[in-house]
Design an enzyme around this catalytic site. Structure first.
Site, PDB file in Angstrom:
ATOM      1  N   HIS A  59     -18.991  12.581 -66.605  1.00 12.35           N
ATOM      2  CA  HIS A  59     -20.292  12.293 -67.196  1.00 12.35           C
ATOM      3  C   HIS A  59     -21.174  11.632 -66.136  1.00 12.35           C
ATOM      4  O   HIS A  59     -20.668  11.072 -65.145  1.00 12.35           O
ATOM      5  CB  HIS A  59     -20.124  11.371 -68.408  1.00 12.35           C
ATOM      6  N   GLU A  61     -22.795   8.872 -66.054  1.00 14.60           N
ATOM      7  CA  GLU A  61     -22.562   7.449 -65.839  1.00 14.60           C
ATOM      8  C   GLU A  61     -21.294   7.216 -65.020  1.00 14.60           C
ATOM      9  O   GLU A  61     -21.261   6.366 -64.119  1.00 14.60           O
ATOM     10  CB  GLU A  61     -22.448   6.719 -67.182  1.00 14.60           C
ATOM     11  N   CYS A  89     -21.812   7.355 -73.831  1.00 13.02           N
ATOM     12  CA  CYS A  89     -20.799   7.684 -74.836  1.00 13.02           C
ATOM     13  C   CYS A  89     -19.715   6.591 -74.773  1.00 13.02           C
ATOM     14  O   CYS A  89     -19.728   5.758 -73.857  1.00 13.02           O
ATOM     15  CB  CYS A  89     -20.212   9.074 -74.555  1.00 13.02           C
ATOM     16  N   CYS A  92     -18.090   6.319 -71.328  1.00 12.32           N
ATOM     17  CA  CYS A  92     -18.961   5.772 -70.278  1.00 12.32           C
ATOM     18  C   CYS A  92     -19.226   4.289 -70.496  1.00 12.32           C
ATOM     19  O   CYS A  92     -19.331   3.525 -69.527  1.00 12.32           O
ATOM     20  CB  CYS A  92     -20.275   6.542 -70.234  1.00 12.32           C
TER      21      CYS A  92
HETATM   22  N1  LIG Z   1     -24.397   9.554 -71.982  1.00 15.06           N
HETATM   23  C1  LIG Z   1     -23.824  10.758 -71.792  1.00 15.06           C
HETATM   24  N2  LIG Z   1     -23.450  11.459 -72.858  1.00 15.06           N
HETATM   25  C2  LIG Z   1     -22.857  12.662 -72.630  1.00 15.06           C
HETATM   26  N3  LIG Z   1     -22.375  13.559 -73.510  1.00 15.06           N
HETATM   27  C3  LIG Z   1     -21.881  14.590 -72.809  1.00 15.06           C
HETATM   28  N4  LIG Z   1     -22.019  14.379 -71.489  1.00 15.06           N
HETATM   29  C4  LIG Z   1     -22.641  13.173 -71.346  1.00 15.06           C
HETATM   30  C5  LIG Z   1     -23.062  12.396 -70.210  1.00 15.06           C
HETATM   31  O1  LIG Z   1     -22.921  12.758 -69.039  1.00 15.06           O
HETATM   32  N5  LIG Z   1     -23.646  11.198 -70.496  1.00 15.06           N
END
Ligand SMILES: Nc1nc2[nH]cnc2c(=O)[nH]1
Length: 162
Positions: A59, A61, A89, A92
């Site tokens: 992701h 973050e 999420c 993250c």
């Molecule tokens: N915040 C965030 N939510 C996600 N949902 C799926 N991928 C991501 C991501 O890279 N960052």
């Protein structure tokens, strides 16, 4: 969880995160971008690389945190701010906690992500009510030596705590 921030520099960083997120769509990535900022300086950026790198943990973050840790040669990001185009999420957010960042700033939220087809809100719900909302069974296996690794850790005099 949401905090309204009206300070120019924070909005500049967020504008950059949104720019990264938007351009990432044309680079085979998900629509997410993030920055790590320390003392007003952008230490690292990250974009979503899940499909490009075949890595479900990539992701924006997490990518930004990994890049910042490499840039600072440290596993700790105390003194840093995570700026992300979308509310982190649960994975993250946990990564931000483990990295010990001082603050997290986000723009779009989990409902906006759900509207775009992402499971961020569903996974928050799964953590809030694991019995009924977690799609994956998480089961304990009873083992008499379950603490063997922790015992080894506690006994290691030169361990590096994190
Ligand atoms: N915040 C965030 N939510 C996600 N949902 C799926 N991928 C991501 C991501 O890279 N960052």
């Amino acid at each position: 969880m949401s905090v309204d921030v009206a300070v120019g520099t924070e909005q500049d960083w967020m504008a950059r995160a949104i720019e990264l997120a938007t351009s990432n769509v044309d680079n085979d990535g998900g629509p997410f971008g993030a920055l790590i900022v320390r003392d007003g300086e952008i230490i690292a950026t990250g974009t979503n690389k899940v499909t490009a790198d075949l890595d479900p943990t990539a992701h924006a973050e997490v990518t930004a945190i990994r890049n910042a840790c490499r840039a600072l040669d440290s596993f700790k990001l105390a003194g840093c701010v995570l700026v992300t185009s979308c509310e982190p999420c649960p994975m993250c957010l946990a990564a931000a906690l483990w990295a010990r960042v001082d603050r997290v700033l986000f723009a779009a939220d989990r409902d906006d992500a759900a509207d775009a087809g992402f499971d961020d809100r569903a996974f928050y719900d799964a953590f809030e009510d694991p019995e009924t909302k977690c799609p994956t069974p998480v089961l304990r296996v009873r083992m008499p030596n379950r603490n063997a690794a922790f015992d080894a850790w506690r006994g290691k005099a030169d361990r590096v705590d994190y």
